[in-house]
Design an enzyme around this catalytic site. Structure first.
Site, PDB file in Angstrom:
ATOM      1  N   ASP A  20       0.446  -1.094   0.264  1.00 42.59           N
ATOM      2  CA  ASP A  20      -0.161   0.400  -0.261  1.00 42.59           C
ATOM      3  C   ASP A  20       1.051   1.138  -0.308  1.00 42.59           C
ATOM      4  OD1 ASP A  20      -1.767  -2.060  -0.077  1.00 42.59           O
ATOM      5  OD2 ASP A  20      -2.565  -1.268   1.519  1.00 42.59           O
ATOM      6  N   GLU A  22     -26.563 -16.565 -12.908  1.00 42.88           N
ATOM      7  CA  GLU A  22     -26.561 -15.909 -12.485  1.00 42.88           C
ATOM      8  C   GLU A  22     -26.361 -15.683 -11.227  1.00 42.88           C
ATOM      9  OE1 GLU A  22     -25.915 -12.087 -14.716  1.00 42.88           O
ATOM     10  OE2 GLU A  22     -24.534 -12.778 -16.783  1.00 42.88           O
ATOM     11  N   LYS A  33     -28.303 -12.431  -8.529  1.00 45.95           N
ATOM     12  CA  LYS A  33     -29.279 -11.421  -8.613  1.00 45.95           C
ATOM     13  C   LYS A  33     -28.248 -10.225  -7.451  1.00 45.95           C
ATOM     14  CE  LYS A  33     -33.513  -9.678  -9.532  1.00 45.95           C
ATOM     15  NZ  LYS A  33     -33.362  -8.367  -9.020  1.00 45.95           N
ATOM     16  N   LYS A  51     -29.986 -16.095 -18.215  1.00 47.26           N
ATOM     17  CA  LYS A  51     -30.065 -15.599 -19.018  1.00 47.26           C
ATOM     18  C   LYS A  51     -30.019 -16.952 -20.511  1.00 47.26           C
ATOM     19  CE  LYS A  51     -28.623 -11.887 -17.073  1.00 47.26           C
ATOM     20  NZ  LYS A  51     -27.317 -10.575 -17.079  1.00 47.26           N
ATOM     21  N   LYS A  71     -36.099 -16.083  -7.560  1.00 46.19           N
ATOM     22  CA  LYS A  71     -35.824 -15.289  -6.289  1.00 46.19           C
ATOM     23  C   LYS A  71     -35.319 -16.270  -5.342  1.00 46.19           C
ATOM     24  CE  LYS A  71     -37.117 -11.098  -5.973  1.00 46.19           C
ATOM     25  NZ  LYS A  71     -36.654  -9.336  -5.747  1.00 46.19           N
TER      26      LYS A  71
HETATM   27  S1  IVH Z   1     -29.675  -8.297 -16.858  1.00 46.29           S
HETATM   28  C1  IVH Z   1     -32.659  -6.697 -19.729  1.00 46.29           C
HETATM   29  N1  IVH Z   1     -28.015  -9.878 -14.575  1.00 46.29           N
HETATM   30  O1  IVH Z   1     -32.046  -6.825 -11.587  1.00 46.29           O
HETATM   31  C2  IVH Z   1     -31.524  -7.657 -18.262  1.00 46.29           C
HETATM   32  N2  IVH Z   1     -29.926  -7.396 -13.935  1.00 46.29           N
HETATM   33  O2  IVH Z   1     -34.728  -5.984 -13.276  1.00 46.29           O
HETATM   34  C3  IVH Z   1     -30.750  -6.440 -17.482  1.00 46.29           C
HETATM   35  N3  IVH Z   1     -29.578  -7.311 -11.600  1.00 46.29           N
HETATM   36  O3  IVH Z   1     -32.454  -3.704 -11.004  1.00 46.29           O
HETATM   37  C4  IVH Z   1     -30.777  -7.030 -16.164  1.00 46.29           C
HETATM   38  N4  IVH Z   1     -28.335  -8.359 -10.426  1.00 46.29           N
HETATM   39  O4  IVH Z   1     -29.591  -4.086 -11.059  1.00 46.29           O
HETATM   40  C5  IVH Z   1     -28.709  -8.668 -14.801  1.00 46.29           C
HETATM   41  N5  IVH Z   1     -26.664 -10.424 -12.455  1.00 46.29           N
HETATM   42  C6  IVH Z   1     -27.734  -9.653 -13.258  1.00 46.29           C
HETATM   43  C7  IVH Z   1     -28.322  -9.271 -11.786  1.00 46.29           C
HETATM   44  C8  IVH Z   1     -29.241  -7.990 -12.593  1.00 46.29           C
HETATM   45  C9  IVH Z   1     -29.290  -7.600 -10.521  1.00 46.29           C
HETATM   46  C10 IVH Z   1     -30.624  -5.956 -11.123  1.00 46.29           C
HETATM   47  C11 IVH Z   1     -30.656  -4.814 -11.934  1.00 46.29           C
HETATM   48  C12 IVH Z   1     -32.307  -4.831 -12.023  1.00 46.29           C
HETATM   49  C13 IVH Z   1     -32.581  -5.820 -11.495  1.00 46.29           C
HETATM   50  C14 IVH Z   1     -32.992  -6.216 -12.869  1.00 46.29           C
END
Ligand code: IVH
Length: 720
Positions: free
Chosen positions: A46, A132, A134, A323, A347
């Site tokens: 650091d 992934e 969320k 996805k 969820k």
């Molecule tokens: S993809 C078209 N990947 O979840 C797809 N969103 O409604 C766009 N979020 O507020 C989003 N982790 O910020 C994606 N691995 C992830 C995510 C993610 C969290 C949040 C995103 C948004 C909501 C999607």
């Protein structure tokens, strides 16, 4: 003029030398920031980073035109903002459909929809997905022009967000400039960075950063934050960038916004995974738990696996995202309204719920501590129905400003006790605000509708709070039936003298019925007294008597721990027993002699001494001995060698021969600290069969994993 000193020449020399030096410093510093924040693998100390940083700062101060937007000096400070400018997203920031069915069927339903939309039949192979976590933070769009971060914008309504570039620059994990040396070993040829690139992802706050931030807030007497997401959102929208810089944020990339098209020299991606790997190679953090999976069954398995890891992750997640991996399939699937058909958020059960405080009760613990407990309208959270949540102490109640009748957020994460994290603003708030805002007469002081009682609600003894202490205590000692019940349960617990079957229901009956007043009374119980209790069959009564008999053969450390002397936990009890050898020697020790025991300081020594000075405590000990409690006594023992001093070990799963407690005892005897969860600070994980998330985390963090045999070797000092 020749100069042999490069940096000297740069600082004072001609502008082009200074410019070259500044560029070199920016590149070095950005590279080391990436190693430090994103890879968590710093390459220089650091102090060396600081030295380079200060050199660049000095250069920029001398030649302000050398300052560039990608300079690491731009991560801190900045001007105070009056508000945030609006940004229209070139590509809208969409949301994803949420699958609220938290069971495996949630994954199956998504896969079935995708297959139907794609016209796939049963004979067709499984669809490839990327799964992934969320992340529970806030969505961010980062715009790079010619590789330099020029703008960061929040999602807003998806079309128009807010420009928060200054604050986002403070996030160490976000590259200020994308440059190619970030190549990871696995990547052969890297696509060049396109002239226009928008990276989308989640800004969040790690749990440890959140806890530390809240501790600092409390210390300063400031309001604590309800959860990491709120703290992150507040930091991003902070108008004072100096404050924003003190709120440590992190980032995960998960997608793209606008990008230079392939026709104009932009990269051509075929799959989402390829896109993520490229972002990673460009220096963006991508979660290690992102995986490619095939078909519904693997989606469901991923959901379950990450669900098991959820509580041990360093950040909050509220689900996983699936996805479709192929970008051409994504294009075929398209969108419904504002949601892509190719993605879904699956969820987990919520760890936070809203409910109402019906009352605030007081619980009295073993040491007399009075704990305010919120009685709640029943609410299903974190997998169980919660009706009580701790408020810790009076200061927490005041700090969180929680009152009877309030709507509050209750949190239950993992198996920790449910907690009231804060109240939600309600209609009564405007009334409250009016009462305290100037100009409104008559102004009334804040009136909480909860007070700490002056007398113990159980035994009516005086309640006191020692200076500098947050906790109120009942002074009734063993006169207080609540303390007596807790003292008995403490004595009977597995790691103390262990009286099997003596649980809280039975102790309530025995104490409330006046049958047991002191610990020795337990050993005077007869079958008649026991079977006279409601719901106690003769067989159960006999079992209790047998358990009591069995508990009489104990050990000195267990007995000392079981007495419930303040500040004497298991480890201290063991040290006392080892040092003095016999109970009489412990009881006769002066404060000075007690202080000679290793790891015992004046506070603990005083507590032990005071305990054995009390005639009623000596009486309890004598009576217990008279009832037949015995343990082997010995000579004061020398301290065993401690090969594992300073090492932290985590146990997980079932070991072939040792029980969890036996393994813990062995490790502790060797000086190790046995921790409950795996972190970067863990030295070893000892894993048996059916080891779960702790093992996965150890592997992810690269922490050495041992089996039982390996642990025994380690104890012998054979493992390096
Ligand atoms: S993809 C078209 N990947 O979840 C797809 N969103 O409604 C766009 N979020 O507020 C989003 N982790 O910020 C994606 N691995 C992830 C995510 C993610 C969290 C949040 C995103 C948004 C909501 C999607």
């Amino acid at each position: 003029m020749a100069s042999g000193n490069e940096s000297g020449a740069a600082a004072g020399g001609p502008p082009d030398a200074a410019a070259a030096r500044a560029k070199a410093l920016r590149e070095q510093l950005n590279h080391h920031a990436w190693r430090y924040y994103t890879l968590d693998d710093p390459a220089i100390p650091d102090a060396e980073y600081d030295r380079l940083f200060q050199e660049l700062q000095a250069l920029e101060a001398a030649h302000p035109d050398l300052q560039t937007p990608d300079s690491p000096t731009q991560r801190v400070g900045g001007r105070l903002l009056e508000g945030f400018a609006s940004v229209r997203h070139t590509v809208p920031m969409l949301s994803i459909r949420t699958e609220t069915d938290t069971q495996a069927s949630g994954a199956t339903a998504f896969d079935a929809r995708v297959r139907r939309e794609l016209g796939l039949g049963e004979a067709d192979p499984p669809v490839e997905y990327v799964a992934e976590p969320k992340f529970d933070g806030l969505a961010m769009s980062l715009r790079y022009e010619d590789g330099v971060l020029v703008q960061a914008a929040t999602r807003g309504d998806g079309e128009v967000g807010e420009e928060v570039t200054q604050n986002v620059r403070t996030i160490g994990q976000i590259p200020l400039r994308i440059s190619s040396p970030h190549a990871l070993p696995l990547h052969g040829s890297l696509p060049p960075v396109p002239p226009l690139l928008e990276v989308r992802g989640e800004v969040y706050m790690r749990r440890d950063d959140f806890d530390a931030l809240n501790a600092r807030q409390r210390e300063k007497g400031d309001k604590s934050f309800v959860n990491p997401r709120n703290a992150a959102a507040g930091a991003v929208r902070q108008l004072d960038p100096a404050i924003a810089a003190q709120r440590p944020l992190s980032f995960f990339a998960y997608g793209l916004g606008a990008i230079t098209p392939p026709e104009q020299g932009g990269p051509q991606f075929d799959s989402h995974l390829e896109l993520l790997q490229t972002l990673k190679s460009w220096g963006f953090p991508v979660a290690a738990s992102v995986e490619r999976v095939f078909g519904a069954a693997e989606l469901a398995a991923y959901h379950a696996r990450i669900g098991a890891l959820r509580d041990s992750l360093p950040y909050d997640i509220d689900g996983v995202v699936y996805k479709v991996d192929s970008l051409s399939l994504q294009r075929r699937l398209g969108f419904v309204t504002r949601e892509p058909r190719w993605a879904v958020a699956h969820k987990y059960p919520a760890q936070e719920q809203l409910t109402t405080v019906l009352a605030i009760d007081i619980q009295v613990g073993r040491t007399g501590k009075l704990t305010p407990v919120a009685k709640l309208a029943p609410v299903f959270v974190g997998g169980v129905t919660v009706t009580n949540a701790t408020l810790h102490n009076l200061f927490e109640v005041r700090n969180k400003d929680v009152r009877v009748g309030d709507r509050v957020i209750v949190r239950r994460a993992g198996d920790v006790i449910p907690e009231v994290v804060g109240r939600v603003p309600s209609t009564t708030d405007s009334a409250r605000a009016m009462l305290s805002s100037p100009g409104h007469a008559p102004r009334q002081p804040y009136v909480p509708n909860f007070r700490m009682p002056r007398r113990c609600p159980i035994c009516a003894s005086a309640v006191v709070r020692e200076k500098g202490e947050a906790n109120h205590r009942c002074t009734g000692g063993l006169f207080c039936s609540a303390q007596r019940k807790q003292a008995i349960l403490h004595f009977a617990q597995r790691r103390a003298v262990e009286i099997e079957g003596l649980g809280d229901k039975l102790v309530d009956q025995l104490v409330d019925g006046g049958i047991v007043r002191t610990l020795p009374d337990l050993y005077r119980l007869g079958l008649v007294a026991l079977t006279g209790l409601a719901r106690m069959a003769e067989k159960s009564g006999q079992n209790i008597l047998q358990a009591l008999e069995k508990s009489k053969q104990t050990t000195l450390p267990r007995f000392l721990f079981g007495l419930g002397i303040r500040h004497v936990g298991e480890a201290t009890a063991k040290e006392l027993a080892r040092h003095f050898g016999t109970l009489d020697a412990v009881m006769a020790a002066s404060v000075e002699q007690l202080c000679e025991v290793s790891d015992i300081g004046p506070v603990v020594a005083q507590s032990v001494h005071t305990f054995f000075q009390q005639p009623h405590n000596r009486e309890v000990v004598e009576q217990l001995r008279a009832c037949g409690l015995t343990w082997p006594e010995g000579e004061p023992a020398a301290r065993a060698p401690q090969p594992l001093a300073g090492q932290t070990v985590v146990l997980t799963g079932t070991l072939p021969t040792l029980s969890r407690d036996e393994a813990k005892d062995l490790l502790e005897a060797a000086g190790a600290k046995v921790a409950g969860s795996v972190s970067k600070k863990t030295h070893y994980v000892v894993a048996g069969t059916e080891a779960g998330s702790k093992l996965e985390k150890a592997l992810a963090l690269g922490i050495p994993v041992l089996d039982e045999a390996g642990m025994l070797e380690l104890l012998k000092g054979a493992v390096p």
